[in-house]
Structures are given as C-alpha cells and as structure tokens.
Design a protein around this motif. Structure first.
Motif, PDB file in Angstrom:
ATOM      1  N   GLY A  75     -21.647  -3.244  22.618  1.00  0.00           N
ATOM      2  CA  GLY A  75     -22.332  -4.483  22.974  1.00  0.00           C
ATOM      3  C   GLY A  75     -21.679  -5.313  24.058  1.00  0.00           C
ATOM      4  O   GLY A  75     -22.190  -6.364  24.426  1.00  0.00           O
ATOM      5  N   LYS A  76     -20.531  -4.876  24.576  1.00  0.00           N
ATOM      6  CA  LYS A  76     -19.813  -5.621  25.628  1.00  0.00           C
ATOM      7  C   LYS A  76     -19.555  -7.070  25.220  1.00  0.00           C
ATOM      8  O   LYS A  76     -19.791  -8.005  25.977  1.00  0.00           O
ATOM      9  CB  LYS A  76     -20.557  -5.532  26.952  1.00  0.00           C
ATOM     10  N   TYR A  77     -19.037  -7.232  24.003  1.00  0.00           N
ATOM     11  CA  TYR A  77     -18.741  -8.557  23.476  1.00  0.00           C
ATOM     12  C   TYR A  77     -17.330  -8.992  23.846  1.00  0.00           C
ATOM     13  O   TYR A  77     -16.435  -8.171  24.002  1.00  0.00           O
ATOM     14  CB  TYR A  77     -18.897  -8.568  21.949  1.00  0.00           C
ATOM     15  N   ASP A  78     -17.150 -10.295  23.950  1.00  0.00           N
ATOM     16  CA  ASP A  78     -15.823 -10.873  24.159  1.00  0.00           C
ATOM     17  C   ASP A  78     -15.121 -11.121  22.823  1.00  0.00           C
ATOM     18  O   ASP A  78     -13.897 -11.085  22.746  1.00  0.00           O
ATOM     19  CB  ASP A  78     -15.937 -12.215  24.897  1.00  0.00           C
ATOM     20  N   LEU A  79     -15.915 -11.381  21.781  1.00  0.00           N
ATOM     21  CA  LEU A  79     -15.349 -11.709  20.484  1.00  0.00           C
ATOM     22  C   LEU A  79     -16.288 -11.249  19.371  1.00  0.00           C
ATOM     23  O   LEU A  79     -17.499 -11.431  19.460  1.00  0.00           O
ATOM     24  CB  LEU A  79     -15.138 -13.231  20.363  1.00  0.00           C
ATOM     25  N   VAL A  80     -15.685 -10.693  18.325  1.00  0.00           N
ATOM     26  CA  VAL A  80     -16.406 -10.320  17.109  1.00  0.00           C
ATOM     27  C   VAL A  80     -15.860 -11.194  15.982  1.00  0.00           C
ATOM     28  O   VAL A  80     -14.643 -11.315  15.819  1.00  0.00           O
ATOM     29  CB  VAL A  80     -16.176  -8.832  16.743  1.00  0.00           C
ATOM     30  N   VAL A  81     -16.776 -11.796  15.222  1.00  0.00           N
ATOM     31  CA  VAL A  81     -16.383 -12.602  14.066  1.00  0.00           C
ATOM     32  C   VAL A  81     -17.151 -12.066  12.862  1.00  0.00           C
ATOM     33  O   VAL A  81     -18.378 -12.096  12.844  1.00  0.00           O
ATOM     34  CB  VAL A  81     -16.701 -14.096  14.270  1.00  0.00           C
ATOM     35  N   GLU A  82     -16.408 -11.552  11.879  1.00  0.00           N
ATOM     36  CA  GLU A  82     -17.060 -11.064  10.661  1.00  0.00           C
ATOM     37  C   GLU A  82     -16.840 -12.066   9.546  1.00  0.00           C
ATOM     38  O   GLU A  82     -15.720 -12.524   9.310  1.00  0.00           O
ATOM     39  CB  GLU A  82     -16.531  -9.694  10.248  1.00  0.00           C
ATOM     40  N   LEU A  83     -17.942 -12.404   8.858  1.00  0.00           N
ATOM     41  CA  LEU A  83     -17.917 -13.400   7.796  1.00  0.00           C
ATOM     42  C   LEU A  83     -17.738 -12.744   6.429  1.00  0.00           C
ATOM     43  O   LEU A  83     -18.470 -11.814   6.080  1.00  0.00           O
ATOM     44  CB  LEU A  83     -19.214 -14.211   7.798  1.00  0.00           C
ATOM     45  N   HIS A  84     -16.772 -13.255   5.684  1.00  0.00           N
ATOM     46  CA  HIS A  84     -16.487 -12.784   4.334  1.00  0.00           C
ATOM     47  C   HIS A  84     -16.177 -13.970   3.433  1.00  0.00           C
ATOM     48  O   HIS A  84     -15.969 -15.090   3.904  1.00  0.00           O
ATOM     49  CB  HIS A  84     -15.255 -11.858   4.330  1.00  0.00           C
ATOM     50  N   LEU A  85     -16.095 -13.704   2.151  1.00  0.00           N
ATOM     51  CA  LEU A  85     -15.547 -14.626   1.172  1.00  0.00           C
ATOM     52  C   LEU A  85     -14.468 -13.870   0.420  1.00  0.00           C
ATOM     53  O   LEU A  85     -14.596 -12.678   0.183  1.00  0.00           O
ATOM     54  CB  LEU A  85     -16.609 -15.113   0.185  1.00  0.00           C
ATOM     55  N   ASN A  86     -13.421 -14.547   0.056  1.00  0.00           N
ATOM     56  CA  ASN A  86     -12.353 -13.934  -0.713  1.00  0.00           C
ATOM     57  C   ASN A  86     -12.740 -13.889  -2.188  1.00  0.00           C
ATOM     58  O   ASN A  86     -13.595 -14.652  -2.643  1.00  0.00           O
ATOM     59  CB  ASN A  86     -11.063 -14.745  -0.547  1.00  0.00           C
ATOM     60  N   ALA A  87     -12.088 -13.014  -2.937  1.00  0.00           N
ATOM     61  CA  ALA A  87     -12.328 -12.907  -4.375  1.00  0.00           C
ATOM     62  C   ALA A  87     -11.071 -12.376  -5.045  1.00  0.00           C
ATOM     63  O   ALA A  87     -10.280 -11.671  -4.424  1.00  0.00           O
ATOM     64  CB  ALA A  87     -13.497 -11.974  -4.651  1.00  0.00           C
ATOM     65  N   THR A  88     -10.921 -12.737  -6.290  1.00  0.00           N
ATOM     66  CA  THR A  88      -9.795 -12.251  -7.075  1.00  0.00           C
ATOM     67  C   THR A  88     -10.194 -12.250  -8.544  1.00  0.00           C
ATOM     68  O   THR A  88     -11.205 -12.852  -8.911  1.00  0.00           O
ATOM     69  CB  THR A  88      -8.534 -13.111  -6.830  1.00  0.00           C
ATOM     70  N   GLY A  89      -9.403 -11.604  -9.364  1.00  0.00           N
ATOM     71  CA  GLY A  89      -9.702 -11.511 -10.787  1.00  0.00           C
ATOM     72  C   GLY A  89      -9.409 -12.776 -11.571  1.00  0.00           C
ATOM     73  O   GLY A  89      -9.753 -12.886 -12.737  1.00  0.00           O
ATOM     74  N   THR A  90      -8.797 -13.749 -10.936  1.00  0.00           N
ATOM     75  CA  THR A  90      -8.484 -15.013 -11.601  1.00  0.00           C
ATOM     76  C   THR A  90      -9.151 -16.158 -10.837  1.00  0.00           C
ATOM     77  O   THR A  90      -9.269 -16.090  -9.612  1.00  0.00           O
ATOM     78  CB  THR A  90      -6.949 -15.228 -11.676  1.00  0.00           C
ATOM     79  N   PRO A  91      -9.597 -17.199 -11.517  1.00  0.00           N
ATOM     80  CA  PRO A  91     -10.308 -18.291 -10.827  1.00  0.00           C
ATOM     81  C   PRO A  91      -9.402 -19.290 -10.108  1.00  0.00           C
ATOM     82  O   PRO A  91      -9.887 -20.249  -9.547  1.00  0.00           O
ATOM     83  CB  PRO A  91     -11.066 -18.967 -11.965  1.00  0.00           C
ATOM     84  N   ILE A  92      -8.112 -19.065 -10.077  1.00  0.00           N
ATOM     85  CA  ILE A  92      -7.176 -20.060  -9.542  1.00  0.00           C
ATOM     86  C   ILE A  92      -7.047 -20.059  -8.014  1.00  0.00           C
ATOM     87  O   ILE A  92      -7.075 -21.125  -7.398  1.00  0.00           O
ATOM     88  CB  ILE A  92      -5.800 -19.911 -10.218  1.00  0.00           C
ATOM     89  N   PRO A  93      -6.894 -18.918  -7.340  1.00  0.00           N
ATOM     90  CA  PRO A  93      -6.688 -18.970  -5.882  1.00  0.00           C
ATOM     91  C   PRO A  93      -7.840 -19.658  -5.156  1.00  0.00           C
ATOM     92  O   PRO A  93      -8.998 -19.544  -5.548  1.00  0.00           O
ATOM     93  CB  PRO A  93      -6.605 -17.502  -5.479  1.00  0.00           C
ATOM     94  N   LYS A  94      -7.470 -20.394  -4.106  1.00  0.00           N
ATOM     95  CA  LYS A  94      -8.480 -21.088  -3.310  1.00  0.00           C
ATOM     96  C   LYS A  94      -7.998 -21.170  -1.871  1.00  0.00           C
ATOM     97  O   LYS A  94      -6.849 -20.886  -1.568  1.00  0.00           O
ATOM     98  CB  LYS A  94      -8.742 -22.482  -3.872  1.00  0.00           C
ATOM     99  N   GLY A  95      -8.887 -21.567  -1.002  1.00  0.00           N
ATOM    100  CA  GLY A  95      -8.536 -21.773   0.386  1.00  0.00           C
ATOM    101  C   GLY A  95      -9.107 -20.718   1.315  1.00  0.00           C
ATOM    102  O   GLY A  95      -9.656 -19.712   0.891  1.00  0.00           O
ATOM    103  N   CYS A  96      -8.977 -21.004   2.609  1.00  0.00           N
ATOM    104  CA  CYS A  96      -9.526 -20.114   3.628  1.00  0.00           C
ATOM    105  C   CYS A  96      -8.399 -19.467   4.420  1.00  0.00           C
ATOM    106  O   CYS A  96      -7.296 -20.001   4.517  1.00  0.00           O
ATOM    107  CB  CYS A  96     -10.443 -20.885   4.565  1.00  0.00           C
ATOM    108  N   GLU A  97      -8.720 -18.301   4.970  1.00  0.00           N
ATOM    109  CA  GLU A  97      -7.785 -17.620   5.847  1.00  0.00           C
ATOM    110  C   GLU A  97      -8.574 -16.845   6.884  1.00  0.00           C
ATOM    111  O   GLU A  97      -9.727 -16.487   6.666  1.00  0.00           O
ATOM    112  CB  GLU A  97      -6.843 -16.697   5.063  1.00  0.00           C
TER     113      GLU A  97
END
Length: 153
Positions: A75-97
C-alpha cells in the motif's frame, strides 16, 4: 502522511473470535473505534485507509496475517497503526502501551503514548520483536494496546 489503520484479530468461519473477550470484546470495540480514529487523522490532513479482516471467511487464525500483510506491504504507507486491547487472567492490570520494533516505530510510539497518557494510565512504550504485525511489515508500524479489556475500570 499516508496511514493505514488495522483492526487486530477477526471472527473465524466457525464464529469464534480470535481476540480477547473480557468485559469488552477487543475485536468489536476496535472495529467500532477505527472509523473515528480515521476521521480524526483525516481532519489533520492525513490520507487514511482502514483494514478490517472480513468476518467468517477465515478457517484459521493465521489467515489474518496473510490478508493484512499483503495489503499493508503493497500500500505504500508511511505508517501502520494496529488497534488492540490488552487482556490478562486477572482483573487488576490496567493502562495503555504502544508497541514498536524499529527506531522509526519508537518515535511514533512515544508520540502516541504521550497522547494516550492524557486519558489512560500509561504503561510506556515497549519494544517487541515477536509479533508478525511489527516484524513482517515494510512500513513503520506500531500497535496500540489501549487498555485492558479484562479490567472493569
């Protein structure tokens, strides 16, 4: 700048979802979010394409990568941004990276992380070399793990 936004994961032919399914479903959330991000980036003057895997077409999870990589790398792109959400087996972790692999990716990851930190708790940028979307793309690529879909807050 020519940017392509991709939604991580897909819905397989048998109906199973290849993404995290916590309090919020990762694939469905990002599928609804991506048009809004595209609109914002277009308002800033960028050319933006969106790639979402077709639903109920793939038999195996690995078919997602073939579908996306051929489009991204041609596609001759300058930047690729893939959208995800984090997940874990415990409900405690939070935040973005924001994940990156290249030096150019780190620059964009730091910029995006700084913006996300104004809304979410920041977990920082992280170098990753084990994800196909980072190590098999020709353009500079970053992946957003916006928040933990397994954390109610």
């Amino acid at each position: 700048m020519k940017i392509v936004l991709t939604v991580g994961h897909s819905i397989l032919k048998n109906g199973s979802i290849t993404s995290a399914d916590g309090i919020i479903n990762e694939y469905q959330y990002n599928k609804e979010l991506v048009p809004l991000v595209a609109k914002y980036l277009k308002q800033l003057g960028h050319t933006v394409d969106v790639i979402i895997c077709p639903e109920k077409q793939f038999i195996q999870k690995g078919e997602e990568s073939t579908y996306k990589l051929s489009r991204v790398n041609n596609g001759k792109y300058d930047l690729v941004v893939e959208l995800h959400l984090n997940a874990t087996g415990t409900p405690i972790p939070k935040g973005c990276e924001v994940l990156y692999i290249s030096c150019g990716g780190k620059v964009f990851a730091e910029r995006v992380q700084a913006k996300l930190d104004t809304v979410f708790d920041g977990r920082g940028v992280k170098h990753r070399d084990d994800l196909y979307m980072l190590n098999k793309t020709k353009p500079v690529t970053i992946m957003l793990e916006t928040f933990f879909c397994t954390n109610a807050s």
